[in-house]
Design a protein around this motif. Structure first.
Motif, mmCIF file in Angstrom:
data_model
loop_
_atom_site.group_PDB
_atom_site.id
_atom_site.type_symbol
_atom_site.label_atom_id
_atom_site.label_comp_id
_atom_site.label_asym_id
_atom_site.label_seq_id
_atom_site.Cartn_x
_atom_site.Cartn_y
_atom_site.Cartn_z
ATOM 1 N N PRO A 116 33.236 -35.143 50.732
ATOM 2 C CA PRO A 116 34.687 -35.128 50.487
ATOM 3 C C PRO A 116 35.119 -34.071 49.480
ATOM 4 O O PRO A 116 36.178 -33.469 49.628
ATOM 5 N N GLY A 117 34.305 -33.851 48.454
ATOM 6 C CA GLY A 117 34.672 -32.877 47.440
ATOM 7 C C GLY A 117 34.184 -31.479 47.710
ATOM 8 O O GLY A 117 34.222 -30.618 46.820
ATOM 9 N N PRO A 169 40.719 -33.486 48.825
ATOM 10 C CA PRO A 169 41.570 -32.904 47.787
ATOM 11 C C PRO A 169 41.881 -31.421 48.003
ATOM 12 O O PRO A 169 42.989 -30.964 47.708
#
Length: 383
Positions: A116-117, A169
């Motif tokens: 995800p990051g 993000p």
């Protein structure tokens, strides 16, 4: 058929050609007689149309089957294998891709894990690897691609910019459509993943035949897709269904009831925590069952609100948690029955993790139909 005046013969030929293509798309090879019957044209007129479509490259005659006796009837097919469509599902932990022919028949699928990051360039590279993998598996090249349709988590503008993404993000504020058009030389379409999942369930899955559907995209992140009168509903600013953004709906933090349950062993990977709780609930663990009840309490708030506003024929539970529909559906139905004036049918997804990528393929096929096979412009030769 449209009203025609005397002398509109070219317009009539155009409409007849489009009618023939619609009859052939998605169907097996058809004889001239069968095609004439489906289109309502006479057999001689259908022969003229078929010859013109073959000259343009959209249709070809199918050779007779080996061993056929006598003079076989001519059969025709739409040349769906003349180009490819790609559907991509960009999630927080995986990038899935599928490649299909022009009718949406799946030819290859791949998946690339990603964190995800992960930095933006790393996620874009995973997208490229996923599509390249599909091309390699199917024996195709990038030159065969006509359209790439992408579903991604997050709130999107109609132009394909991500205004907010909690799961990725690096996506927030990104002109995703622009980035992907730098990667692919063909047409690129961008849509919210929950809407594409809803489209897939309506076309291929649990909601086939339903005209009004609320699709619950439940997993580590929560989302919805709405089908109204048989069409995906985007809203004026492409923000329809974003009930997760309403704090009173309690959807944003709802998965934490499952992720943070006491039955989850210490050290369990975050992406596996909810699944562990749901499995324990299936086995009758009282602590896990209580966590599921709290989760469904929150899920039912937003779902009931949408049911009361839209009065859908069906609610479909999809996304990652739909694998545990046997645990979630009964309590969800019970809570909706308490809150809703008219209870819709509630079903589990039949497509599971494939729903977004399948919806992306269907979205690309629909776009192809609108772009090429409408009566607004003359039918051009196949490229």
């Amino acid at each position: 058929m449209a009203n025609l005046r005397g002398g509109d013969l070219s317009r009539l030929r155009q409409l007849n050609s489009l009618t023939a293509i619609r009859a052939l798309r998605g169907a097996g090879p058809l004889t001239l007689s069968a095609l004439a019957e489906r289109t309502g044209l006479s057999r001689p007129s259908m022969k003229e149309v078929a010859d013109e479509l073959m000259e343009l490259g959209w249709v070809e005659e199918v050779p007779p089957s080996p061993g056929t006796m006598g003079r076989p009837a001519r059969r025709y097919r739409f040349r769906a294998d003349s180009g490819c469509l790609v559907g991509i599902d960009i999630g927080g932990h995986n990038v899935r891709a599928a490649l299909s022919d022009l009718d949406g028949e799946i030819l290859a699928e791949t998946r690339q894990p990603v964190l995800p990051g992960a930095p933006l360039e790393e996620r874009l590279a995973a997208i490229d690897r996923a599509v390249s993998g599909c091309l390699a598996l199917s024996g195709r090249s990038a030159a065969d691609l006509w359209t790439v349709a992408v579903g991604t988590t997050g709130v999107l503008t109609p132009e394909g910019r991500v205004t907010f993404s909690a799961a990725i993000p690096a996506w927030t504020g990104l002109d995703l459509a622009g980035k992907l058009r730098e990667m692919f030389s063909c047409q690129v379409l961008i849509e919210n993943d929950s809407r594409l999942a809803a489209l897939a369930e309506a076309r291929r899955g649990a909601a086939q035949g339903a005209r009004n559907v609320v699709f619950l995209h439940v997993g580590r992140r929560m989302g919805t897709g709405l089908i109204i009168d048989g069409k995906v509903h985007r809203g004026f600013g492409a923000a329809a269904g974003e009930i997760v953004m309403l704090p009173e709906a309690r959807w944003y933090d709802a998965p934490e009831h499952l992720n943070g349950c006491e039955v989850v062993p210490e050290g369990t990977a975050p992406e596996d925590a909810a699944g562990y709780t749901l499995a324990a609930a299936r086995d009758g663990d009282p602590v896990a069952l209580a966590a599921v009840d709290r989760y469904v309490d929150d899920l039912a708030v937003g779902t009931a609100a949408m049911v009361l506003v839209l009065d859908p024929q069906m609610v479909v539970l999809g996304g990652g948690f739909s694998r545990s529909a046997d645990v979630l559906l009964a309590p969800l139905r019970e809570r909706l029955e308490r809150a809703c004036m008219r209870m819709p049918e509630v079903r589990a997804s039949t497509l599971g993790d494939e729903c977004v990528v399948m919806g992306a393929i269907d979205y690309a096929a629909d776009h192809l139909s609108r772009e090429l096979f409408t009566s607004d412009a003359p039918l051009a030769p196949m490229r």
